[in-house]
Design an enzyme around this catalytic site. Structure first.
Site, PDB file in Angstrom:
ATOM      1  N   ASP A 152       0.821  -1.210   0.000  1.00 11.85           N
ATOM      2  CA  ASP A 152       0.000   0.000   0.000  1.00 11.85           C
ATOM      3  C   ASP A 152       0.860   1.267   0.000  1.00 11.85           C
ATOM      4  O   ASP A 152       2.094   1.213  -0.039  1.00 11.85           O
ATOM      5  CB  ASP A 152      -0.941  -0.034   1.206  1.00 11.85           C
ATOM      6  CG  ASP A 152      -2.340   0.472   0.892  1.00 11.85           C
ATOM      7  OD1 ASP A 152      -2.470   1.372   0.036  1.00 11.85           O
ATOM      8  OD2 ASP A 152      -3.306  -0.013   1.514  1.00 11.85           O
ATOM      9  N   GLU A 224      -0.685   1.812  -5.092  1.00 11.89           N
ATOM     10  CA  GLU A 224      -0.325   3.210  -4.853  1.00 11.89           C
ATOM     11  C   GLU A 224      -1.259   4.193  -5.561  1.00 11.89           C
ATOM     12  O   GLU A 224      -0.909   5.344  -5.772  1.00 11.89           O
ATOM     13  CB  GLU A 224       1.160   3.457  -5.140  1.00 11.89           C
ATOM     14  CG  GLU A 224       1.679   3.039  -6.483  1.00 11.89           C
ATOM     15  CD  GLU A 224       1.260   3.977  -7.571  1.00 11.89           C
ATOM     16  OE1 GLU A 224       2.023   4.865  -7.946  1.00 11.89           O
ATOM     17  OE2 GLU A 224       0.138   3.812  -8.075  1.00 11.89           O
ATOM     18  N   TRP A 225      -2.463   3.695  -5.893  1.00  8.06           N
ATOM     19  CA  TRP A 225      -3.618   4.541  -6.210  1.00  8.06           C
ATOM     20  C   TRP A 225      -3.456   5.377  -7.487  1.00  8.06           C
ATOM     21  O   TRP A 225      -4.095   6.412  -7.645  1.00  8.06           O
ATOM     22  CB  TRP A 225      -3.954   5.463  -5.042  1.00  8.06           C
ATOM     23  CG  TRP A 225      -3.794   4.856  -3.685  1.00  8.06           C
ATOM     24  CD1 TRP A 225      -4.068   3.553  -3.328  1.00  8.06           C
ATOM     25  CD2 TRP A 225      -3.319   5.499  -2.504  1.00  8.06           C
ATOM     26  NE1 TRP A 225      -3.789   3.355  -2.000  1.00  8.06           N
ATOM     27  CE2 TRP A 225      -3.333   4.534  -1.461  1.00  8.06           C
ATOM     28  CE3 TRP A 225      -2.896   6.801  -2.208  1.00  8.06           C
ATOM     29  CZ2 TRP A 225      -2.925   4.828  -0.161  1.00  8.06           C
ATOM     30  CZ3 TRP A 225      -2.496   7.097  -0.914  1.00  8.06           C
ATOM     31  CH2 TRP A 225      -2.508   6.119   0.090  1.00  8.06           C
ATOM     32  N   GLY A 226      -2.607   4.919  -8.414  1.00 12.27           N
ATOM     33  CA  GLY A 226      -2.420   5.636  -9.667  1.00 12.27           C
ATOM     34  C   GLY A 226      -1.468   6.805  -9.598  1.00 12.27           C
ATOM     35  O   GLY A 226      -1.262   7.500 -10.603  1.00 12.27           O
ATOM     36  N   GLN A 227      -0.880   7.037  -8.443  1.00 10.87           N
ATOM     37  CA  GLN A 227      -0.003   8.193  -8.268  1.00 10.87           C
ATOM     38  C   GLN A 227       1.303   8.019  -9.049  1.00 10.87           C
ATOM     39  O   GLN A 227       1.691   6.918  -9.427  1.00 10.87           O
ATOM     40  CB  GLN A 227       0.309   8.397  -6.783  1.00 10.87           C
ATOM     41  CG  GLN A 227      -0.918   8.565  -5.899  1.00 10.87           C
ATOM     42  CD  GLN A 227      -1.712   9.825  -6.220  1.00 10.87           C
ATOM     43  OE1 GLN A 227      -1.158  10.833  -6.634  1.00 10.87           O
ATOM     44  NE2 GLN A 227      -3.017   9.762  -6.018  1.00 10.87           N
ATOM     45  N   ALA A 228       1.989   9.142  -9.264  1.00  7.49           N
ATOM     46  CA  ALA A 228       3.329   9.156  -9.873  1.00  7.49           C
ATOM     47  C   ALA A 228       3.354   8.477 -11.244  1.00  7.49           C
ATOM     48  O   ALA A 228       4.361   7.888 -11.632  1.00  7.49           O
ATOM     49  CB  ALA A 228       4.349   8.505  -8.934  1.00  7.49           C
ATOM     50  N   ASP A 246      -9.576   3.642  -3.330  1.00  7.84           N
ATOM     51  CA  ASP A 246     -10.258   2.396  -2.978  1.00  7.84           C
ATOM     52  C   ASP A 246     -11.656   2.290  -3.578  1.00  7.84           C
ATOM     53  O   ASP A 246     -12.379   3.285  -3.709  1.00  7.84           O
ATOM     54  CB  ASP A 246     -10.381   2.269  -1.468  1.00  7.84           C
ATOM     55  CG  ASP A 246      -9.061   1.947  -0.796  1.00  7.84           C
ATOM     56  OD1 ASP A 246      -8.056   1.743  -1.519  1.00  7.84           O
ATOM     57  OD2 ASP A 246      -9.022   1.903   0.444  1.00  7.84           O
TER      58      ASP A 246
END
Length: 442
Positions: A152, A224-228, A246
């Site tokens: 996560d 990592e939620w689509g970041q970076a 989520d």
């Protein structure tokens, strides 16, 4: 202004060039399994995990291909690591035989076991996480017999945050994303910035390297939620990577995530898959039609299919959805890695980014179905007709002249619809989806 993904991007881009290839085919196909979080949150223990493993066998899910039994957050002692070894300590009240004891019992059933941590100092629920302890934790996971790690993105200290912000048009980041753009984003990256050099990528690469350094093959699931701009580097770091915040068992959230993920299909292929989060089939107040559409879209996108409901109380209708043979066969195709792609948006003009109305018409080639997978989805709030026109479907249009017919099978019932000429029209209830195999010409 940043754009999530160019809405005119060709869905023929090469993927997998720098994929994380593991021994024995681990991660080559999208994962199939079960996870504690959506069903139980932090209220977990060995009994619930082992019950899920046993029910995976009893209900025929193992025979259908589901193999991972994954323990999510809250499995460890919350107060901290062992002061001497620095290892994370399993909570003996929840897991009297430790994680290794549970893993051994799951392995004895012919299944695999997953664990959870975060690329920060604390997990999302406030338990010890792995940033700075990647090698120690990877060694622990390997010794315990772990086969899968969900990693996560919580508890990130300020010295590990990114210099720039990437556009992720998800409701967890606000609500104003005109056609997939982020006009209000703060501190966007310069043009051609290499996100694989970002702090986020480095945090996730550190655990990748630690996992590669142990004497056990562990599937690596990035959360990592689509970041970076993870889509540009995730395939070289892990076997799947989350693309959004989520999921919840709410229809509005499911279609929002489906819409976002639909624009990322060019990144999916063998060894690497964009992950729109775990399944909510069987949870909340979703209708049967919504459960069906949710599963069909996730399977067609070749997302990891991780069940998130209590298996000892699942009903027959929801179980039948999770075990649908044609959709699982498409999902696990050993020859064709690419997923289904949208070929027409339906409710909207093509390439429209709409959180309430994702692309409604999808198709994908298959080496296992004896034809092309075709989906027709009704995103509207009342019954509507949807029509698949053979000459519009990319896999068929070169051979679909006027009067062309194909043998068609309906996936949910298995009904042979016979030789269907030119097009197939169906009335769908609100939020339902038609799933077809369009086979040989006739």
């Amino acid at each position: 202004m940043q754009r999530y993904i160019s809405l005119s991007v060709s869905l023929s881009l090469l993927s997998g060039a720098n994929a994380l290839v593991r021994p024995d085919g681990v991660g080559r196909l999208p994962a199939l399994g079960w996870n504690t979080w959506n069903a139980f949150g932090c209220d977990i223990d060995a009994s619930k995990v082992l019950t899920a493993a046993e029910e995976t066998i009893n209900l025929g899910l193992k025979d259908a291909g589901y193999e991972y039994i994954n323990i999510d957050d809250c499995w460890s002692v919350k107060s901290g690591r062992d002061p001497n070894t620095k290892r994370i300590i399993p909570d003996s009240a929840k897991f009297p035989d430790g994680i290794s004891g549970v893993a051994s019992k799951i392995h004895d059933l012919g299944l695999k076991v997953g664990i959870y941590s975060s690329a920060g100092t604390e997990t999302c629920a406030g338990y010890p996480a792995s940033l700075g302890y990647e090698k120690i934790d990877a060694e622990s996971f390997a010794e315990w017999g772990i086969d899968y790690l969900k990693y996560d993105n919580c508890g990130v200290p300020t010295n590990w945050t990114d210099t720039y912000t990437h556009c992720v048009p998800d409701n967890s980041n606000g609500s104003k994303f005109p056609n997939g753009t982020c006009p209000d984003i703060s501190n966007p990256a310069p043009t051609a910035y290499d996100w694989s050099s970002s702090n986020t990528a480095q945090r996730y690469n550190a655990m990748r390297d630690a996992l590669l350094g142990v004497n056990r093959t562990i599937l690596y699931s990035l959360c990592e939620w689509g970041q970076a701009d993870v889509n540009t580097w995730g395939n070289g770091t892990g076997n799947s990577w989350r693309t959004t915040g989520d999921i919840t068992p709410d229809w509005s959230r499911i279609v929002e995530i489906a819409n976002e993920n639909s624009f990322l299909m060019n990144y999916a292929d063998f060894w690497g898959y964009p992950d729109p989060d775990m399944l909510e089939v069987g949870n909340g107040n979703l209708t049967l039609e919504e459960n069906r559409a949710h599963f069909a879209l996730w399977a067609a996108m070749k997302s990891p299919l991780i069940i998130g409901t209590a298996l000892d109380s699942i009903n027959e209708e929801h179980l039948a959805i999770l075990k649908n043979k044609p959709l699982l066969s498409f999902h696990q195709d050993p020859v064709i890695g690419r997923p289904a792609y949208p070929y027409k948006w339906g409710y909207n003009p093509d390439w429209t980014f709409d959180p309430a109305h994702p692309a409604e018409y999808w198709s994908g080639p298959s080496s296992t179905l004896g034809g092309t997978l075709v989906l027709m989805f009704n995103s509207e709030d009342s019954a509507k007709h949807r029509t698949a026109v053979w000459s519009e479907i990319p896999e068929l249009k070169d051979s679909a002249e006027k009067g062309s017919g194909y043998r068609v099978t309906e996936i949910w019932t298995g009904e042979d619809l016979g030789c269907v000429k030119d097009q197939y029209d169906v009335e769908l209830q609100s939020h339902d989806i038609a799933a077809l195999v369009v086979g040989e010409s006739c």
